[in-house]
Design an enzyme around this catalytic site. Structure first.
Site, PDB file in Angstrom:
ATOM      1  N   ASN A 166      -6.526   6.726   4.328  1.00 17.82           N
ATOM      2  CA  ASN A 166      -7.955   7.020   4.235  1.00 17.82           C
ATOM      3  C   ASN A 166      -8.298   8.499   4.345  1.00 17.82           C
ATOM      4  OD1 ASN A 166      -8.005   4.266   4.173  1.00 17.82           O
ATOM      5  ND2 ASN A 166      -9.143   4.014   6.069  1.00 17.82           N
ATOM      6  N   HIS A 185       0.822  -1.218   0.000  1.00 20.57           N
ATOM      7  CA  HIS A 185       0.000   0.000   0.000  1.00 20.57           C
ATOM      8  C   HIS A 185       0.855   1.266   0.000  1.00 20.57           C
ATOM      9  CE1 HIS A 185      -4.154   0.940  -0.105  1.00 20.57           C
ATOM     10  NE2 HIS A 185      -4.370   1.216   1.160  1.00 20.57           N
TER      11      HIS A 185
END
Length: 185
Positions: free
Chosen positions: A67, A19
């Site tokens: 996020n 990620h």
């Protein structure tokens, strides 16, 4: 000014995870131009700025966690009054095989939480440099997969692709996006 965002999560524990490929890539590109990042609290990011080939450029790594990446992006984009066509986001993509690179403008977030955050704040009309991390095998959980480290061979493949992006990044500075897209395939 061109704004280049590398997506990832802050902290040593995430440093080499799938990620964090956006962070890894943006650091490699910045290193090519001998730039280093410094923390800018007011933008919630680490930032490296320069004039390269008469083009102002700003590289950022949001420190907000994936996020909430959009919060950092909007602060920098607004402060420098940067148009969408000059915003480039580098991120991991599970729908591409490991090391495969694709460039596109606009489109869906593909379920990527960092892109969802950016899209919800500035829309989706920016440029994306997608770096393939592959899909998990054997019904492995996607969240666990993206937060796992690459194997040695996968890391080597991904770094070769990132070097290709870094070596052709000057085409973005020259506004030759079609040529950049063709060179990074």
């Amino acid at each position: 000014m061109i704004l280049v965002i590398g997506l990832g999560n802050p902290g040593i524990v995430y440093q080499y995870t799938r990620h964090n490929i956006g962070f890894i890539a943006i650091e490699r590109i910045a290193n090519k131009y001998h730039l280093s990042f410094s923390t800018k609290q007011k933008f919630n990011c680490k930032i490296a700025e320069a004039i390269i080939d008469r083009q102002k450029i700003c590289f950022i790594k949001p420190t907000t966690y994936m996020n909430l990446s959009g919060k950092s992006v909007i602060l920098v984009k607004t402060y420098y009054n940067i148009n969408y066509e000059k915003v480039f986001v580098i991120h991991d993509d599970i729908d591409l095989e490991i090391g495969r690179i694709k460039f596109k403008t606009g489109g869906s977030n593909g379920g990527h939480n960092g892109l969802k955050s950016i899209d919800s704040i500035i829309g989706s009309h920016y440029n994306r440099i997608r770096i393939g991390i592959g899909r998990p095998q054997n019904n492995h959980d996607v969240a666990d997969y993206v937060l796992s480290n690459f194997s040695e061979s996968e890391y080597k493949t991904v770094m070769q692709s990132i070097d290709n992006v870094a070596n052709n990044f000057g085409l973005i500075l020259e506004h030759k996006l079609a040529e950049f897209k063709n060179k990074i395939v």
